[in-house]
Design a protein around this motif. Structure first.
Motif, PDB file in Angstrom:
ATOM      1  N   SER A 152       0.827  -1.202   0.000  1.00  0.00           N
ATOM      2  CA  SER A 152       0.000   0.000   0.000  1.00  0.00           C
ATOM      3  C   SER A 152       0.867   1.260   0.000  1.00  0.00           C
ATOM      4  N   MET A 153       0.650   2.141  -0.969  1.00  0.00           N
ATOM      5  CA  MET A 153       1.431   3.386  -1.029  1.00  0.00           C
ATOM      6  C   MET A 153       1.130   4.290   0.174  1.00  0.00           C
ATOM      7  N   GLU A 154      -0.094   4.196   0.705  1.00  0.00           N
ATOM      8  CA  GLU A 154      -0.422   4.987   1.901  1.00  0.00           C
ATOM      9  C   GLU A 154       0.474   4.566   3.068  1.00  0.00           C
ATOM     10  N   GLU A 155       0.653   3.250   3.214  1.00  0.00           N
ATOM     11  CA  GLU A 155       1.511   2.738   4.297  1.00  0.00           C
ATOM     12  C   GLU A 155       2.977   3.087   4.046  1.00  0.00           C
ATOM     13  N   VAL A 156       3.394   3.048   2.785  1.00  0.00           N
ATOM     14  CA  VAL A 156       4.772   3.427   2.439  1.00  0.00           C
ATOM     15  C   VAL A 156       5.010   4.881   2.821  1.00  0.00           C
ATOM     16  N   ALA A 157       4.089   5.737   2.423  1.00  0.00           N
ATOM     17  CA  ALA A 157       4.216   7.170   2.734  1.00  0.00           C
ATOM     18  C   ALA A 157       4.297   7.383   4.243  1.00  0.00           C
ATOM     19  N   ALA A 158       3.426   6.718   4.987  1.00  0.00           N
ATOM     20  CA  ALA A 158       3.417   6.863   6.444  1.00  0.00           C
ATOM     21  C   ALA A 158       4.727   6.358   7.054  1.00  0.00           C
ATOM     22  N   ASN A 161       7.324   8.869   6.524  1.00  0.00           N
ATOM     23  CA  ASN A 161       6.984  10.187   7.050  1.00  0.00           C
ATOM     24  C   ASN A 161       6.874  11.246   5.960  1.00  0.00           C
ATOM     25  N   VAL A 162       6.249  10.878   4.831  1.00  0.00           N
ATOM     26  CA  VAL A 162       6.010  11.814   3.728  1.00  0.00           C
ATOM     27  C   VAL A 162       4.538  11.722   3.324  1.00  0.00           C
ATOM     28  N   THR A 163       4.086  12.672   2.511  1.00  0.00           N
ATOM     29  CA  THR A 163       2.686  12.627   2.068  1.00  0.00           C
ATOM     30  C   THR A 163       2.519  11.556   0.997  1.00  0.00           C
ATOM     31  N   TYR A 164       1.288  11.116   0.846  1.00  0.00           N
ATOM     32  CA  TYR A 164       0.957  10.099  -0.159  1.00  0.00           C
ATOM     33  C   TYR A 164       1.310  10.606  -1.562  1.00  0.00           C
ATOM     34  N   ALA A 165       0.937  11.860  -1.858  1.00  0.00           N
ATOM     35  CA  ALA A 165       1.206  12.438  -3.189  1.00  0.00           C
ATOM     36  C   ALA A 165       2.708  12.491  -3.463  1.00  0.00           C
ATOM     37  N   TYR A 166       3.473  12.908  -2.462  1.00  0.00           N
ATOM     38  CA  TYR A 166       4.925  12.962  -2.635  1.00  0.00           C
ATOM     39  C   TYR A 166       5.496  11.568  -2.886  1.00  0.00           C
ATOM     40  N   ALA A 167       5.041  10.587  -2.108  1.00  0.00           N
ATOM     41  CA  ALA A 167       5.547   9.212  -2.250  1.00  0.00           C
ATOM     42  C   ALA A 167       5.258   8.678  -3.652  1.00  0.00           C
ATOM     43  N   ARG A 168       4.050   8.913  -4.169  1.00  0.00           N
ATOM     44  CA  ARG A 168       3.701   8.430  -5.523  1.00  0.00           C
ATOM     45  C   ARG A 168       4.561   9.100  -6.583  1.00  0.00           C
ATOM     46  N   LYS A 169       4.705  10.412  -6.493  1.00  0.00           N
ATOM     47  CA  LYS A 169       5.496  11.164  -7.480  1.00  0.00           C
ATOM     48  C   LYS A 169       6.963  10.732  -7.419  1.00  0.00           C
ATOM     49  N   LYS A 170       7.499  10.627  -6.213  1.00  0.00           N
ATOM     50  CA  LYS A 170       8.903  10.250  -6.024  1.00  0.00           C
ATOM     51  C   LYS A 170       9.139   8.820  -6.527  1.00  0.00           C
ATOM     52  N   LYS A 171       8.193   7.917  -6.262  1.00  0.00           N
ATOM     53  CA  LYS A 171       8.328   6.537  -6.731  1.00  0.00           C
ATOM     54  C   LYS A 171       8.418   6.512  -8.255  1.00  0.00           C
ATOM     55  N   SER A 172       7.574   7.280  -8.901  1.00  0.00           N
ATOM     56  CA  SER A 172       7.575   7.334 -10.364  1.00  0.00           C
ATOM     57  C   SER A 172       8.925   7.838 -10.887  1.00  0.00           C
ATOM     58  N   LEU A 173       9.451   8.888 -10.274  1.00  0.00           N
ATOM     59  CA  LEU A 173      10.748   9.433 -10.676  1.00  0.00           C
ATOM     60  C   LEU A 173      11.877   8.433 -10.424  1.00  0.00           C
ATOM     61  N   CYS A 174      11.832   7.754  -9.283  1.00  0.00           N
ATOM     62  CA  CYS A 174      12.877   6.787  -8.929  1.00  0.00           C
ATOM     63  C   CYS A 174      12.862   5.587  -9.876  1.00  0.00           C
ATOM     64  N   ILE A 175      11.675   5.092 -10.190  1.00  0.00           N
ATOM     65  CA  ILE A 175      11.578   3.969 -11.127  1.00  0.00           C
ATOM     66  C   ILE A 175      12.089   4.391 -12.503  1.00  0.00           C
ATOM     67  N   GLY A 176      11.785   5.614 -12.894  1.00  0.00           N
ATOM     68  CA  GLY A 176      12.292   6.133 -14.174  1.00  0.00           C
ATOM     69  C   GLY A 176      13.810   6.168 -14.197  1.00  0.00           C
ATOM     70  N   LYS A 177      14.405   6.651 -13.121  1.00  0.00           N
ATOM     71  CA  LYS A 177      15.866   6.726 -13.030  1.00  0.00           C
ATOM     72  C   LYS A 177      16.480   5.328 -12.998  1.00  0.00           C
ATOM     73  N   LEU A 178      15.870   4.418 -12.240  1.00  0.00           N
ATOM     74  CA  LEU A 178      16.361   3.049 -12.155  1.00  0.00           C
ATOM     75  C   LEU A 178      16.296   2.372 -13.528  1.00  0.00           C
ATOM     76  N   THR A 179      15.195   2.557 -14.230  1.00  0.00           N
ATOM     77  CA  THR A 179      15.028   1.986 -15.572  1.00  0.00           C
ATOM     78  C   THR A 179      16.101   2.527 -16.514  1.00  0.00           C
TER      79      THR A 179
END
Length: 193
Positions: A152-158, A161-179
Protein backbone atom coordinates in the motif's frame (compact mmCIF):
# COMPACT_ATOMS: atom_id res chain seq x y z
CA UNK A 1 1.17 -27.47 -27.83
CA UNK A 2 1.35 -29.68 -24.76
CA UNK A 3 2.23 -28.55 -21.27
CA UNK A 4 5.55 -29.80 -19.95
CA UNK A 5 5.17 -32.39 -17.21
CA UNK A 6 6.29 -31.29 -13.75
CA UNK A 7 9.11 -33.56 -12.55
CA UNK A 8 8.77 -35.38 -9.23
CA UNK A 9 11.89 -33.47 -8.04
CA UNK A 10 9.68 -30.35 -7.82
CA UNK A 11 9.63 -31.33 -4.13
CA UNK A 12 13.10 -29.77 -3.80
CA UNK A 13 11.90 -26.44 -5.20
CA UNK A 14 8.79 -26.53 -2.98
CA UNK A 15 10.96 -27.45 0.03
CA UNK A 16 13.23 -24.46 -0.58
CA UNK A 17 10.20 -22.17 -0.82
CA UNK A 18 8.82 -23.49 2.47
CA UNK A 19 12.25 -23.40 4.13
CA UNK A 20 11.83 -27.12 4.88
CA UNK A 21 15.01 -28.08 6.74
CA UNK A 22 14.60 -31.77 5.83
CA UNK A 23 14.50 -30.98 2.08
CA UNK A 24 17.33 -28.46 2.34
CA UNK A 25 19.48 -31.03 4.17
CA UNK A 26 18.60 -33.60 1.47
CA UNK A 27 19.84 -31.14 -1.20
CA UNK A 28 23.11 -30.71 0.70
CA UNK A 29 23.50 -34.46 1.19
CA UNK A 30 22.56 -35.63 -2.31
CA UNK A 31 23.60 -32.87 -4.71
CA UNK A 32 26.21 -30.59 -3.14
CA UNK A 33 29.12 -33.11 -2.98
CA UNK A 34 29.09 -33.41 -6.79
CA UNK A 35 29.30 -29.60 -7.11
CA UNK A 36 32.09 -29.34 -4.51
CA UNK A 37 34.11 -32.02 -6.33
CA UNK A 38 33.60 -30.33 -9.69
CA UNK A 39 34.73 -26.91 -8.39
CA UNK A 40 37.72 -28.38 -6.54
CA UNK A 41 38.78 -30.15 -9.77
CA UNK A 42 38.44 -26.86 -11.66
CA UNK A 43 40.71 -24.43 -9.78
CA UNK A 44 38.41 -23.86 -6.81
CA UNK A 45 38.30 -24.47 -3.10
CA UNK A 46 35.66 -25.98 -0.81
CA UNK A 47 34.76 -22.48 0.46
CA UNK A 48 34.33 -21.19 -3.08
CA UNK A 49 32.14 -24.20 -3.84
CA UNK A 50 29.97 -23.47 -0.79
CA UNK A 51 29.59 -19.85 -1.96
CA UNK A 52 28.48 -21.04 -5.40
CA UNK A 53 26.00 -23.46 -3.84
CA UNK A 54 24.56 -20.71 -1.60
CA UNK A 55 24.25 -18.26 -4.51
CA UNK A 56 22.58 -20.93 -6.62
CA UNK A 57 20.07 -21.86 -3.93
CA UNK A 58 19.20 -18.19 -3.39
CA UNK A 59 18.71 -17.71 -7.14
CA UNK A 60 16.49 -20.80 -7.36
CA UNK A 61 14.50 -19.64 -4.33
CA UNK A 62 14.02 -16.15 -5.80
CA UNK A 63 12.95 -17.46 -9.18
CA UNK A 64 10.56 -19.94 -7.59
CA UNK A 65 8.98 -17.31 -5.34
CA UNK A 66 8.81 -14.54 -7.95
CA UNK A 67 8.20 -16.50 -11.15
CA UNK A 68 6.66 -19.76 -9.93
CA UNK A 69 9.49 -22.00 -11.15
CA UNK A 70 8.26 -25.45 -12.17
CA UNK A 71 10.88 -28.17 -12.51
CA UNK A 72 10.48 -30.28 -15.67
CA UNK A 73 13.72 -32.23 -15.30
CA UNK A 74 15.70 -33.93 -12.51
CA UNK A 75 16.84 -31.49 -9.82
CA UNK A 76 20.34 -32.99 -9.89
CA UNK A 77 21.00 -32.01 -13.53
CA UNK A 78 19.39 -28.58 -13.13
CA UNK A 79 21.22 -27.72 -9.90
CA UNK A 80 24.58 -28.98 -11.17
CA UNK A 81 24.30 -26.98 -14.40
CA UNK A 82 23.45 -23.80 -12.50
CA UNK A 83 26.38 -24.26 -10.11
CA UNK A 84 28.69 -25.07 -13.02
CA UNK A 85 27.63 -21.90 -14.88
CA UNK A 86 28.11 -19.78 -11.75
CA UNK A 87 31.56 -21.25 -11.19
CA UNK A 88 32.60 -20.68 -14.80
CA UNK A 89 31.42 -17.07 -14.49
CA UNK A 90 33.57 -16.69 -11.36
CA UNK A 91 36.58 -18.08 -13.24
CA UNK A 92 35.86 -15.81 -16.18
CA UNK A 93 35.75 -12.72 -13.95
CA UNK A 94 38.89 -13.59 -12.00
CA UNK A 95 41.07 -14.78 -14.88
CA UNK A 96 40.09 -12.23 -17.54
CA UNK A 97 40.08 -15.06 -20.05
CA UNK A 98 37.23 -16.34 -22.19
CA UNK A 99 35.63 -19.35 -20.55
CA UNK A 100 33.27 -21.57 -22.49
CA UNK A 101 30.72 -23.90 -21.01
CA UNK A 102 31.17 -27.34 -22.47
CA UNK A 103 27.86 -29.16 -22.18
CA UNK A 104 29.10 -32.35 -23.83
CA UNK A 105 26.86 -34.59 -21.76
CA UNK A 106 23.65 -32.78 -22.58
CA UNK A 107 21.80 -32.45 -25.84
CA UNK A 108 20.91 -28.97 -27.07
CA UNK A 109 17.19 -29.29 -26.25
CA UNK A 110 17.73 -30.83 -22.84
CA UNK A 111 15.20 -29.64 -20.24
CA UNK A 112 17.83 -29.19 -17.51
CA UNK A 113 19.93 -27.03 -19.78
CA UNK A 114 16.96 -24.84 -20.73
CA UNK A 115 15.83 -24.43 -17.12
CA UNK A 116 19.38 -23.74 -15.91
CA UNK A 117 19.80 -21.10 -18.61
CA UNK A 118 16.51 -19.40 -17.66
CA UNK A 119 17.45 -19.41 -13.98
CA UNK A 120 20.95 -18.04 -14.62
CA UNK A 121 19.53 -15.21 -16.75
CA UNK A 122 17.01 -14.53 -13.98
CA UNK A 123 19.86 -14.35 -11.43
CA UNK A 124 21.92 -12.05 -13.65
CA UNK A 125 18.95 -9.73 -14.13
CA UNK A 126 18.40 -9.63 -10.37
CA UNK A 127 22.07 -8.82 -9.80
CA UNK A 128 21.95 -6.02 -12.39
CA UNK A 129 18.79 -4.61 -10.81
CA UNK A 130 20.38 -4.68 -7.32
CA UNK A 131 23.59 -3.08 -8.63
CA UNK A 132 21.68 -0.22 -10.30
CA UNK A 133 19.43 0.22 -7.26
CA UNK A 134 22.57 0.88 -5.21
CA UNK A 135 23.51 3.70 -7.61
CA UNK A 136 20.33 5.61 -6.76
CA UNK A 137 20.30 8.13 -3.95
CA UNK A 138 19.33 7.03 -0.44
CA UNK A 139 15.84 8.58 -0.67
CA UNK A 140 15.05 6.59 -3.82
CA UNK A 141 16.54 3.41 -2.39
CA UNK A 142 14.51 3.73 0.82
CA UNK A 143 11.30 4.47 -1.06
CA UNK A 144 11.69 1.63 -3.57
CA UNK A 145 12.73 -0.89 -0.94
CA UNK A 146 9.70 0.10 1.14
CA UNK A 147 7.39 -0.39 -1.86
CA UNK A 148 8.86 -3.89 -2.37
CA UNK A 149 7.95 -4.82 1.21
CA UNK A 150 4.72 -2.85 1.68
CA UNK A 151 2.08 -3.03 -1.02
CA UNK A 152 0.00 0.00 0.00
CA UNK A 153 1.43 3.39 -1.03
CA UNK A 154 -0.42 4.99 1.90
CA UNK A 155 1.51 2.74 4.30
CA UNK A 156 4.77 3.43 2.44
CA UNK A 157 4.22 7.17 2.73
CA UNK A 158 3.42 6.86 6.44
CA UNK A 159 6.47 4.67 7.11
CA UNK A 160 8.74 7.23 5.43
CA UNK A 161 6.98 10.19 7.05
CA UNK A 162 6.01 11.81 3.73
CA UNK A 163 2.69 12.63 2.07
CA UNK A 164 0.96 10.10 -0.16
CA UNK A 165 1.21 12.44 -3.19
CA UNK A 166 4.92 12.96 -2.64
CA UNK A 167 5.55 9.21 -2.25
CA UNK A 168 3.70 8.43 -5.52
CA UNK A 169 5.50 11.16 -7.48
CA UNK A 170 8.90 10.25 -6.02
CA UNK A 171 8.33 6.54 -6.73
CA UNK A 172 7.57 7.33 -10.36
CA UNK A 173 10.75 9.43 -10.68
CA UNK A 174 12.88 6.79 -8.93
CA UNK A 175 11.58 3.97 -11.13
CA UNK A 176 12.29 6.13 -14.17
CA UNK A 177 15.87 6.73 -13.03
CA UNK A 178 16.36 3.05 -12.16
CA UNK A 179 15.03 1.99 -15.57
CA UNK A 180 17.39 4.45 -17.26
CA UNK A 181 20.39 3.11 -15.30
CA UNK A 182 19.49 -0.49 -16.13
CA UNK A 183 19.02 0.23 -19.85
CA UNK A 184 22.30 2.18 -20.06
CA UNK A 185 24.24 -0.69 -18.50
CA UNK A 186 26.33 -2.74 -20.95
CA UNK A 187 25.03 -5.86 -19.17
CA UNK A 188 21.47 -4.98 -20.20
CA UNK A 189 22.28 -5.40 -23.88
CA UNK A 190 23.55 -8.94 -23.21
CA UNK A 191 20.04 -9.96 -22.11
CA UNK A 192 18.51 -8.72 -25.35
CA UNK A 193 20.89 -10.56 -27.67
Amino acid sequence: MSEKKIHEDQKYIDGLLKNNSFIIQAIYDKFVPKVVNYIKQNSGSRDQAQDVVQDTLVTIYNQASEKGLKLTCPFDAYFFLLCKRKWLNVLKKTSNKEVTINEEVLSKGDEAQELAFETSVFGEKQALFAEMLEKLGNACQDLLKATFKIKSMEEVAASLNVTYAYARKKKSLCIGKLTELVRESPKFNQFNN
